[in-house]
Enzyme design. Structure first.
Site, PDB file in Angstrom:
ATOM      1  N   ASN A  42       0.834  -1.204   0.000  1.00  0.00           N
ATOM      2  CA  ASN A  42       0.000   0.000   0.000  1.00  0.00           C
ATOM      3  C   ASN A  42       0.867   1.252   0.000  1.00  0.00           C
ATOM      4  OD1 ASN A  42       0.699  -0.735   2.687  1.00  0.00           O
ATOM      5  ND2 ASN A  42      -1.061   0.299   3.556  1.00  0.00           N
ATOM      6  N   GLU A  44       0.264   5.553   0.595  1.00  0.00           N
ATOM      7  CA  GLU A  44      -0.715   6.563   1.005  1.00  0.00           C
ATOM      8  C   GLU A  44      -0.380   7.934   0.429  1.00  0.00           C
ATOM      9  OE1 GLU A  44      -0.714   6.027   5.288  1.00  0.00           O
ATOM     10  OE2 GLU A  44      -1.884   4.180   5.076  1.00  0.00           O
ATOM     11  N   CYS A  53      -4.364   0.432  -1.952  1.00  0.00           N
ATOM     12  CA  CYS A  53      -4.131  -0.742  -1.103  1.00  0.00           C
ATOM     13  C   CYS A  53      -3.053  -1.649  -1.707  1.00  0.00           C
ATOM     14  CB  CYS A  53      -5.410  -1.564  -0.971  1.00  0.00           C
ATOM     15  SG  CYS A  53      -6.712  -0.753  -0.039  1.00  0.00           S
ATOM     16  N   GLU A  55      -3.202  -4.824  -2.169  1.00  0.00           N
ATOM     17  CA  GLU A  55      -3.790  -5.793  -3.104  1.00  0.00           C
ATOM     18  C   GLU A  55      -3.945  -5.189  -4.501  1.00  0.00           C
ATOM     19  OE1 GLU A  55      -4.830  -4.894  -0.129  1.00  0.00           O
ATOM     20  OE2 GLU A  55      -6.074  -6.410   0.833  1.00  0.00           O
ATOM     21  N   CYS A  86     -10.138  -5.210   1.720  1.00  0.00           N
ATOM     22  CA  CYS A  86     -11.275  -4.283   1.815  1.00  0.00           C
ATOM     23  C   CYS A  86     -12.249  -4.543   0.665  1.00  0.00           C
ATOM     24  CB  CYS A  86     -10.788  -2.830   1.796  1.00  0.00           C
ATOM     25  SG  CYS A  86     -10.314  -2.229   0.167  1.00  0.00           S
ATOM     26  N   CYS A  89     -11.024  -3.683  -2.907  1.00  0.00           N
ATOM     27  CA  CYS A  89     -10.083  -4.661  -3.477  1.00  0.00           C
ATOM     28  C   CYS A  89     -10.810  -5.944  -3.885  1.00  0.00           C
ATOM     29  CB  CYS A  89      -8.958  -4.944  -2.491  1.00  0.00           C
ATOM     30  SG  CYS A  89      -7.825  -3.547  -2.320  1.00  0.00           S
TER      31      CYS A  89
HETATM   32  N1  THU Z   1      -5.204  -1.284   3.270  1.00  0.00           N
HETATM   33  C1  THU Z   1      -4.721  -2.173   2.339  1.00  0.00           C
HETATM   34  O1  THU Z   1      -3.633  -1.977   1.785  1.00  0.00           O
HETATM   35  N2  THU Z   1      -5.473  -3.260   2.044  1.00  0.00           N
HETATM   36  C2  THU Z   1      -6.673  -3.546   2.606  1.00  0.00           C
HETATM   37  O2  THU Z   1      -7.357  -4.469   2.178  1.00  0.00           O
HETATM   38  C3  THU Z   1      -7.151  -2.755   3.738  1.00  0.00           C
HETATM   39  C4  THU Z   1      -6.478  -1.437   3.934  1.00  0.00           C
HETATM   40  C5  THU Z   1      -4.384  -0.119   3.600  1.00  0.00           C
HETATM   41  C6  THU Z   1      -4.956   1.204   3.201  1.00  0.00           C
HETATM   42  C7  THU Z   1      -4.268   2.133   4.167  1.00  0.00           C
HETATM   43  O3  THU Z   1      -2.989   2.489   3.635  1.00  0.00           O
HETATM   44  C8  THU Z   1      -4.055   1.299   5.410  1.00  0.00           C
HETATM   45  O4  THU Z   1      -4.186  -0.054   4.998  1.00  0.00           O
HETATM   46  C9  THU Z   1      -5.046   1.589   6.535  1.00  0.00           C
HETATM   47  O5  THU Z   1      -6.352   1.536   6.056  1.00  0.00           O
END
Ligand code: THU
Length: 127
Positions: A42, A44, A53, A55, A86, A89
């Site tokens: 991930n 940000e 994310c 995934e 999530c 994804c």
């Molecule tokens: N996140 C993911 O990379 N994958 C998921 O399926 C759930 C959330 C990340 C997004 C963000 O950078 C951090 O986790 C907190 O939400």
């Protein structure tokens, strides 16, 4: 590739996560129908909604390499023993399901758990 090995690759990918805001690294490893694997983490943004994310990053890398069918996705976060994908994804995964389905591989204290995307996203939207 063994699913346990995919979790290891996802864990390695999580080390490159760019997570200054949530401090929640996620790594993912995609197994394509070709047999090749692709990883992602991930990343940000100060405009929080732009976050990608782990995934979807791994899936995007697979797509950029020409893959269109995904057999499995392994997910790992050092901050959560059972890090599920999530909803966004799951929907993105549903676009690229292989002829044998799409397994989601999750890390637990005892090893791994394998679920199907069908279980995690029943009745999914498609055109
Ligand atoms: N996140 C993911 O990379 N994958 C998921 O399926 C759930 C959330 C990340 C997004 C963000 O950078 C951090 O986790 C907190 O939400």
């Amino acid at each position: 590739m063994k699913y346990e090995e995919m979790i290891k690759l996802a864990a390695k990918a999580s080390e490159n996560a760019y997570v200054p805001y949530s401090k929640f690294p996620v790594g993912a490893c995609v197994l394509a129908e070709s047999g090749k694997v692709y990883t992602g983490c991930n990343f940000e943004n100060s405009s929080y909604g732009m976050t990608i994310c782990g995934e979807r990053n791994a899936i995007g890398t697979a797509i950029a390499a020409g893959e269109r069918k995904i057999r499995a996705v392994a997910i790992y976060s050092p901050k959560m023993k059972y890090c599920v994908p999530c909803g966004a994804c799951r929907q993105v995964m549903s676009e690229f399901v292989s002829s044998e389905g799409l397994d989601i591989i999750l890390k637990t204290d005892d090893g791994i758990v394998v679920k199907t995307l069908q279980e995690m996203l029943p009745d999914s939207f498609e055109l």
